[in-house]
Enzyme design. Structure first.
Site, PDB file in Angstrom:
ATOM      1  N   HIS A  50      45.745  40.999  39.252  1.00 56.16           N
ATOM      2  CA  HIS A  50      44.895  39.826  39.480  1.00 56.16           C
ATOM      3  C   HIS A  50      45.556  38.953  40.550  1.00 56.16           C
ATOM      4  O   HIS A  50      46.776  38.849  40.607  1.00 56.16           O
ATOM      5  CB  HIS A  50      44.712  39.042  38.179  1.00 56.16           C
ATOM      6  CG  HIS A  50      43.682  37.966  38.303  1.00 56.16           C
ATOM      7  ND1 HIS A  50      43.959  36.743  38.870  1.00 56.16           N
ATOM      8  CD2 HIS A  50      42.362  37.950  37.988  1.00 56.16           C
ATOM      9  CE1 HIS A  50      42.851  36.021  38.875  1.00 56.16           C
ATOM     10  NE2 HIS A  50      41.868  36.729  38.342  1.00 56.16           N
ATOM     11  N   GLU A  76      37.545  40.772  44.028  1.00 51.90           N
ATOM     12  CA  GLU A  76      37.517  39.316  43.815  1.00 51.90           C
ATOM     13  C   GLU A  76      38.026  38.593  45.057  1.00 51.90           C
ATOM     14  O   GLU A  76      39.238  38.469  45.240  1.00 51.90           O
ATOM     15  CB  GLU A  76      38.419  38.939  42.643  1.00 51.90           C
ATOM     16  CG  GLU A  76      38.026  39.547  41.327  1.00 51.90           C
ATOM     17  CD  GLU A  76      38.509  38.671  40.183  1.00 51.90           C
ATOM     18  OE1 GLU A  76      37.661  38.112  39.485  1.00 51.90           O
ATOM     19  OE2 GLU A  76      39.725  38.542  39.994  1.00 51.90           O
TER      20      GLU A  76
HETATM   21  P1  PGA Z   1      36.208  32.625  37.964  1.00 53.11           P
HETATM   22  O1  PGA Z   1      37.484  33.586  37.886  1.00 53.11           O
HETATM   23  O2  PGA Z   1      35.072  33.319  37.315  1.00 53.11           O
HETATM   24  O3  PGA Z   1      36.646  31.388  37.247  1.00 53.11           O
HETATM   25  O4  PGA Z   1      35.947  32.388  39.438  1.00 53.11           O
HETATM   26  C1  PGA Z   1      37.390  34.946  38.089  1.00 53.11           C
HETATM   27  C2  PGA Z   1      38.777  35.568  38.029  1.00 53.11           C
HETATM   28  O5  PGA Z   1      39.733  34.944  38.497  1.00 53.11           O
HETATM   29  O6  PGA Z   1      38.938  36.678  37.513  1.00 53.11           O
END
Ligand code: PGA
Length: 255
Positions: free
Chosen positions: A97, A167
């Site tokens: 992540h 992401e």
């Molecule tokens: P968020 O986070 O939905 O708060 O943007 C997603 C993540 O960091 O996995």
């Protein structure tokens, strides 16, 4: 044949503050998933709650972890091994992540963690994403490099259990208005699938699910799932409210 449902992964990060709140949130998500038809949900609480939320992982509701170490056993203070997670009924595990990468975790470590998790029979959710986008599109090369380095050494036989979570860092933690457009999500999904095809061949490249994460909320979930071309989502802040998350699961089930 019934179409396979989308996978919605809840990343609770360092929340909630107590186990009793965690039990309530977890129970609500499990009940909602059971009421629905197709959607799959994997909830990833902080490590200390995993044993209490132990779960069989059958059906369409799963227990996930937010990280894992790349070895089973040994002198690794503070780390948690893939076999410990599996023993607790964990079936999914986030690796790489961006919030961990920001603390110094490199692509090589991400690849080792993902491989260790997969070898243990866990589904590895490998996160990738660019910090920012430039008009001439050079971020695509950055993304491709990060993807391939984060998968280095992972045998193709594990690809069915591999999940890629795309992401973009600039969208994480924002509101739905600032999320990526469904069109851009679609373009990026196609790009990532092509990068997998070029590196591993068409047959293997078809196997991993690709998820989108970053500012997914009730307001944009249906559009991203129906037009973004992704097979699921990684949800952060909006998964910490039982009612909101239930609404999102329902919306995902209907797409
Ligand atoms: P968020 O986070 O939905 O708060 O943007 C997603 C993540 O960091 O996995």
């Amino acid at each position: 044949m019934k179409k396979k449902g989308h996978l919605i992964v809840a990343n609770w990060k360092m929340n909630p503050a107590t186990l009793s709140e965690a039990r309530l949130l977890f129970g609500a998500a499990r009940r909602e998933t059971a009421r629905l038809e197709r959607v799959e949900a994997a909830v990833c609480p902080p490590f200390p709650y995993l044993a209490a939320l132990r779960h069989t992982g059958r059906g369409r509701f799963f227990l996930g972890a937010q990280d894992v170490f790349w070895r089973n056993g040994g002198r690794f203070t503070g780390q948690v091994s893939p076999e410990m997670l599996r023993d607790l009924g964990v079936s999914h595990c986030i690796v790489g992540h961006s919030e961990r990468r920001a603390q110094g975790e490199g692509d090589d470590t991400v690849a080792k963690k993902a491989e260790a998790a997969l070898k243990e029979g866990l589904k590895a959710i490998v996160c990738v994403g660019e910090k920012s986008r430039d008009a001439d599109g050079s971020f695509f090369a950055v993304l491709e490099r990060q993807l391939l380095l984060s998968l280095e050494g992972i045998p193709r036989r594990h690809f069915l259990d591999l999940i890629i979570a795309y992401e973009p860092l600039w969208a994480i933690g924002k509101s739905a208005r600032e999320a990526m457009s469904a069109r851009d999500v679609r373009e990026t999904e196609i790009f990532l699938r092509k990068a997998l095809t070029d590196a591993f061949g068409a047959e293997a490249a078809r196997l991993p699910r690709i998820l989108y994460g970053g500012a997914v909320e009730e307001g944009n979930i249906a559009e991203i799932l129906s037009e973004g071309g992704v097979q699921g989502l990684l949800v952060g802040h909006a998964s910490l409210d039982a009612l909101r998350f239930a609404k999102m699961l329902k919306a995902a089930d209907e797409v």
